[in-house]
Scaffold this motif. Sequence first.
Motif, PDB file in Angstrom:
ATOM      1  N   LEU A 138       0.832  -1.206   0.000  1.00 37.59           N
ATOM      2  CA  LEU A 138       0.000   0.000   0.000  1.00 37.59           C
ATOM      3  C   LEU A 138       0.859   1.245   0.000  1.00 37.59           C
ATOM      4  O   LEU A 138       0.591   2.211  -0.736  1.00 37.59           O
ATOM      5  CB  LEU A 138      -0.960   0.000   1.194  1.00 37.59           C
ATOM      6  CG  LEU A 138      -2.098  -1.024   1.120  1.00 37.59           C
ATOM      7  CD1 LEU A 138      -2.780  -1.130   2.470  1.00 37.59           C
ATOM      8  CD2 LEU A 138      -3.065  -0.667   0.018  1.00 37.59           C
ATOM      9  N   ARG A 139       1.904   1.255   0.802  1.00 41.89           N
ATOM     10  CA  ARG A 139       2.789   2.422   0.863  1.00 41.89           C
ATOM     11  C   ARG A 139       3.485   2.657  -0.478  1.00 41.89           C
ATOM     12  O   ARG A 139       3.672   3.796  -0.883  1.00 41.89           O
ATOM     13  CB  ARG A 139       3.804   2.270   1.980  1.00 41.89           C
ATOM     14  CG  ARG A 139       4.600   3.566   2.189  1.00 41.89           C
ATOM     15  CD  ARG A 139       5.466   3.508   3.400  1.00 41.89           C
ATOM     16  NE  ARG A 139       6.596   2.629   3.117  1.00 41.89           N
ATOM     17  CZ  ARG A 139       7.462   2.233   4.029  1.00 41.89           C
ATOM     18  NH1 ARG A 139       7.340   2.592   5.278  1.00 41.89           N
ATOM     19  NH2 ARG A 139       8.488   1.462   3.682  1.00 41.89           N
ATOM     20  N   ALA A 140       3.838   1.589  -1.162  1.00 43.75           N
ATOM     21  CA  ALA A 140       4.493   1.729  -2.468  1.00 43.75           C
ATOM     22  C   ALA A 140       3.576   2.435  -3.468  1.00 43.75           C
ATOM     23  O   ALA A 140       4.049   3.170  -4.329  1.00 43.75           O
ATOM     24  CB  ALA A 140       4.897   0.355  -3.007  1.00 43.75           C
ATOM     25  N   GLY A 141       2.281   2.227  -3.326  1.00 45.97           N
ATOM     26  CA  GLY A 141       1.331   2.835  -4.265  1.00 45.97           C
ATOM     27  C   GLY A 141       0.874   4.220  -3.890  1.00 45.97           C
ATOM     28  O   GLY A 141       0.599   5.035  -4.768  1.00 45.97           O
ATOM     29  N   ARG A 142       0.822   4.516  -2.624  1.00 49.62           N
ATOM     30  CA  ARG A 142       0.289   5.817  -2.203  1.00 49.62           C
ATOM     31  C   ARG A 142       1.290   6.695  -1.510  1.00 49.62           C
ATOM     32  O   ARG A 142       1.033   7.855  -1.234  1.00 49.62           O
ATOM     33  CB  ARG A 142      -0.934   5.629  -1.309  1.00 49.62           C
ATOM     34  CG  ARG A 142      -0.597   4.864  -0.035  1.00 49.62           C
ATOM     35  CD  ARG A 142      -1.486   5.263   1.100  1.00 49.62           C
ATOM     36  NE  ARG A 142      -1.587   4.249   2.119  1.00 49.62           N
ATOM     37  CZ  ARG A 142      -0.612   3.919   2.971  1.00 49.62           C
ATOM     38  NH1 ARG A 142       0.545   4.483   2.898  1.00 49.62           N
ATOM     39  NH2 ARG A 142      -0.831   3.012   3.888  1.00 49.62           N
ATOM     40  N   GLY A 143       2.428   6.137  -1.140  1.00 47.45           N
ATOM     41  CA  GLY A 143       3.404   6.876  -0.366  1.00 47.45           C
ATOM     42  C   GLY A 143       3.075   6.761   1.102  1.00 47.45           C
ATOM     43  O   GLY A 143       2.038   6.218   1.491  1.00 47.45           O
ATOM     44  N   PRO A 144       3.972   7.262   1.957  1.00 53.32           N
ATOM     45  CA  PRO A 144       3.726   7.194   3.404  1.00 53.32           C
ATOM     46  C   PRO A 144       2.562   8.084   3.794  1.00 53.32           C
ATOM     47  O   PRO A 144       2.272   9.064   3.120  1.00 53.32           O
ATOM     48  CB  PRO A 144       5.036   7.660   4.019  1.00 53.32           C
ATOM     49  CG  PRO A 144       5.722   8.428   2.952  1.00 53.32           C
ATOM     50  CD  PRO A 144       5.238   7.898   1.637  1.00 53.32           C
ATOM     51  N   LEU A 145       1.905   7.713   4.887  1.00 48.88           N
ATOM     52  CA  LEU A 145       0.792   8.539   5.379  1.00 48.88           C
ATOM     53  C   LEU A 145       1.288   9.759   6.091  1.00 48.88           C
ATOM     54  O   LEU A 145       2.344   9.842   6.593  1.00 48.88           O
ATOM     55  CB  LEU A 145      -0.088   7.718   6.321  1.00 48.88           C
ATOM     56  CG  LEU A 145      -0.837   6.583   5.666  1.00 48.88           C
ATOM     57  CD1 LEU A 145      -1.600   5.777   6.733  1.00 48.88           C
ATOM     58  CD2 LEU A 145      -1.800   7.072   4.621  1.00 48.88           C
TER      59      LEU A 145
END
Length: 92
Positions: A85-92
């Motif tokens: 998920l982080r790879a697709g959206r970046g860090p929160l």
Amino acid sequence: MSESTEGGPEAAPENHIADLRHRIDEIDSALIALWQERAAISQEVGRTRIASGGTRLVLSREREILDRFRDALGADGTQLALLILRAGRGPL
């Protein structure tokens, strides 16, 4: 008495290990390519969502993905899903 020349009994396990490692390398290459493709698609989804007035994240969708990976792979699946998920959206 065991033979250590090529083709002898001791060579068979080494050849088998080499074959298995080659297959692992093929799988790793496929996983990397799929990871990169998934991240690119996820980023496009985010850009499209924002451009149409939506939010950057849809938490219910992220929860669905986390649940799917956890159900299939256990606790490690949750960690893997978080990285994906982080790879697709970046860090929160």
